[in-house]
Design an enzyme around this catalytic site. Sequence first.
Site, mmCIF file in Angstrom:
data_model
loop_
_atom_site.group_PDB
_atom_site.id
_atom_site.type_symbol
_atom_site.label_atom_id
_atom_site.label_comp_id
_atom_site.label_asym_id
_atom_site.label_seq_id
_atom_site.Cartn_x
_atom_site.Cartn_y
_atom_site.Cartn_z
ATOM 1 N N HIS A 100 0.709 -0.957 -0.088
ATOM 2 C CA HIS A 100 -0.058 0.001 0.059
ATOM 3 C C HIS A 100 1.210 1.267 0.131
ATOM 4 O O HIS A 100 1.276 1.499 0.670
ATOM 5 C CB HIS A 100 -0.485 0.055 1.212
ATOM 6 C CG HIS A 100 -1.859 -0.749 1.531
ATOM 7 N ND1 HIS A 100 -1.261 -2.146 2.536
ATOM 8 C CD2 HIS A 100 -2.720 -1.430 1.633
ATOM 9 C CE1 HIS A 100 -2.487 -3.093 2.238
ATOM 10 N NE2 HIS A 100 -3.346 -2.777 1.374
ATOM 11 N N ASP A 103 2.282 2.220 3.868
ATOM 12 C CA ASP A 103 3.040 0.886 4.288
ATOM 13 C C ASP A 103 4.468 0.858 3.793
ATOM 14 O O ASP A 103 5.228 1.578 4.890
ATOM 15 C CB ASP A 103 2.985 -0.421 3.426
ATOM 16 C CG ASP A 103 1.703 -0.726 3.631
ATOM 17 O OD1 ASP A 103 0.371 -0.721 4.350
ATOM 18 O OD2 ASP A 103 1.661 -1.789 2.404
ATOM 19 N N GLU A 231 -10.739 -6.651 -4.420
ATOM 20 C CA GLU A 231 -10.770 -7.944 -3.722
ATOM 21 C C GLU A 231 -11.619 -7.997 -2.360
ATOM 22 O O GLU A 231 -12.003 -6.965 -1.636
ATOM 23 C CB GLU A 231 -9.169 -7.708 -2.728
ATOM 24 C CG GLU A 231 -9.022 -8.583 -1.743
ATOM 25 C CD GLU A 231 -7.411 -8.495 -1.282
ATOM 26 O OE1 GLU A 231 -6.542 -7.813 -1.165
ATOM 27 O OE2 GLU A 231 -7.541 -8.615 0.074
ATOM 28 N N GLU A 267 -9.123 -13.701 -2.002
ATOM 29 C CA GLU A 267 -8.062 -13.882 -0.365
ATOM 30 C C GLU A 267 -9.205 -15.962 0.278
ATOM 31 O O GLU A 267 -10.281 -15.000 0.846
ATOM 32 C CB GLU A 267 -7.847 -12.865 0.486
ATOM 33 C CG GLU A 267 -6.952 -12.953 1.965
ATOM 34 C CD GLU A 267 -6.951 -10.998 2.625
ATOM 35 O OE1 GLU A 267 -6.958 -10.775 1.450
ATOM 36 O OE2 GLU A 267 -6.567 -11.506 3.264
ATOM 37 N N HIS A 270 -11.155 -13.731 4.053
ATOM 38 C CA HIS A 270 -12.162 -13.193 3.537
ATOM 39 C C HIS A 270 -13.259 -14.395 3.145
ATOM 40 O O HIS A 270 -14.448 -14.088 3.104
ATOM 41 C CB HIS A 270 -11.634 -11.918 1.985
ATOM 42 C CG HIS A 270 -10.811 -11.005 2.624
ATOM 43 N ND1 HIS A 270 -10.509 -10.418 1.799
ATOM 44 C CD2 HIS A 270 -9.983 -10.937 4.023
ATOM 45 C CE1 HIS A 270 -9.289 -9.646 2.368
ATOM 46 N NE2 HIS A 270 -9.472 -9.453 3.539
ATOM 47 N N ASP A 295 -5.033 -13.426 -2.920
ATOM 48 C CA ASP A 295 -4.681 -13.919 -1.323
ATOM 49 C C ASP A 295 -4.441 -14.982 -0.303
ATOM 50 O O ASP A 295 -4.934 -14.921 0.057
ATOM 51 C CB ASP A 295 -5.254 -12.372 -0.283
ATOM 52 C CG ASP A 295 -5.411 -10.594 -1.094
ATOM 53 O OD1 ASP A 295 -3.884 -10.919 -2.013
ATOM 54 O OD2 ASP A 295 -4.839 -9.590 -0.358
ATOM 55 N N ASP A 306 -10.452 -11.951 10.790
ATOM 56 C CA ASP A 306 -9.138 -11.961 10.087
ATOM 57 C C ASP A 306 -8.097 -11.998 10.086
ATOM 58 O O ASP A 306 -6.827 -11.643 10.516
ATOM 59 C CB ASP A 306 -9.310 -11.090 9.376
ATOM 60 C CG ASP A 306 -8.700 -10.706 7.642
ATOM 61 O OD1 ASP A 306 -8.692 -12.294 7.297
ATOM 62 O OD2 ASP A 306 -8.565 -9.682 6.588
ATOM 63 N N ASP A 308 -5.284 -13.687 9.669
ATOM 64 C CA ASP A 308 -4.129 -13.308 8.247
ATOM 65 C C ASP A 308 -2.983 -14.553 9.265
ATOM 66 O O ASP A 308 -1.790 -13.730 8.787
ATOM 67 C CB ASP A 308 -3.978 -11.325 8.218
ATOM 68 C CG ASP A 308 -4.951 -11.311 7.746
ATOM 69 O OD1 ASP A 308 -5.503 -11.148 6.493
ATOM 70 O OD2 ASP A 308 -4.925 -9.770 7.571
ATOM 71 N N ASP A 338 -0.351 -12.354 2.049
ATOM 72 C CA ASP A 338 -1.373 -11.036 2.841
ATOM 73 C C ASP A 338 -1.305 -12.295 4.506
ATOM 74 O O ASP A 338 -2.938 -12.498 4.539
ATOM 75 C CB ASP A 338 -2.908 -11.183 2.461
ATOM 76 C CG ASP A 338 -2.990 -9.703 3.161
ATOM 77 O OD1 ASP A 338 -2.671 -9.600 4.303
ATOM 78 O OD2 ASP A 338 -4.207 -9.036 2.795
#
Length: 436
Positions: A100, A103, A231, A267, A270, A295, A306, A308, A338
């Site tokens: 991003h 980031d 996404e 993802e 998700h 992802d 989430d 991750d 991700d």
Amino acid sequence: MQAFPNISQIKYEGPKSKNPLAFKHYNADQKIDGKTMKDHLRFGVAYWHTFRGTGSDPFGPGTAIRPWDDGSNSVENAQRRVRVAFEFMEKLGAPFYCFHDRDVAPEGRSLKETNANLDAVVKVLKREQRRTGIKLLWGTANLFSNPRYVHGASTTCNADVFAFAGAQVKKALEVTKELGGQGYVFWGGREGYSTLLNTNMKRELDHLGKFLHMAVDYKKKIGFKGQFYIEPKPKEPTKHQYDSDAAACLNFLRQYDLLNDFKLNIETNHATLAGHTVQHDLLTAAAAGALGSVDANVGDAMLGWDTDQFPTDIYLTAQIMLVVLDMGGFKTGGLNFDAKVRRESFEPVDLFHAHIGGMDAFARGLKIAAAIRKDGRLAKFVQKRYASWDTGIGAKIEKGQVDFRALETYMLAKGEAARCVSGRQEMLENLINEFI
Ligand code: XUL
Ligand code: CO
């Protein structure tokens, strides 16, 4: 100065190796079905988790030890982080990364200053890309962290915020192009609602459509050739996200005449949060010719948020790779991790363990999926299951040669439909397990 002085290039040592800092299955140059593992899997490192994750959670601050990071918001710190990121990715052998805008570079006091900060970091990203050959899988803009986006970005009630978001995405597209990004992701961070009592849903959706059209127009204007992706995610941070799952995204894109310009970035976690398996969302996207990228992560079956986590479940990676191989492989997309290390895994070396595990899990998934396809029994079973559509009345229906009256005539003459045969779910589950 190296950030990981005690870690050298991660090598493939084969399944018998007991070295935790070696690949047991991911052998970048090994060919599977005529293509190297590296080209099949197209692994990407997620900059936000791996280089900006601190391990903080709602109950406590970060725990991660990152000796190279002085914790400041300075551009110098951000530039140093880039060099660390590329040392990490080079040692890991990851061919791609994703980021991003926020980031990689800190926000300034104004958009102008923020853009200048980004440019200063992009310079280093570009230099490091050139030095290492590591490429940008996709870029994106963070349109959700800054408090200005409290009500959303393109679906906000505040037109000024929409304008800011547009300017931010404009810059992010330019930067992604500059870095040779192969794609650009739109994840609708806060594009949803907390309560319908204060929400004009139709107006918000129209604005989201407008925003994406502006992005498509600008992409064409600057000649950015990367693939656009949406996404899907159903909830978190908002109660309901407009891009809730693959089907909702496809419907939105179709309604706003955007389907030709977007594919989906699916993802795993998700899809699970949306109440689907990841195969479900992958196949929903693939059926529309819109499966673009993945992802790659996983949730925790006991937790409804989430999490991750890095993927380690070979059953899961095999099923993902079956869909990817069936669609002929990734074109612009890849497998972006991700995923973040647990708050309890706070040492730098844990970043290596996490990615090595994910890459090995997908290498095994790839090998398993390729073997299942080569064996052919699964595909043959499915093909046979639909055999009634290959000839006779089935073929006529598919070709659009019959109407309800013709169906009635056919069935009146026949009297009763042919008997159905078993779906053999258990037999097929056993078949898959032969390969795991
Ligand atoms: C959030 C998420 C994002 C997108 C990019 O759940 O997945 O990091 O991948 O914005
Ligand atoms: Co994601």
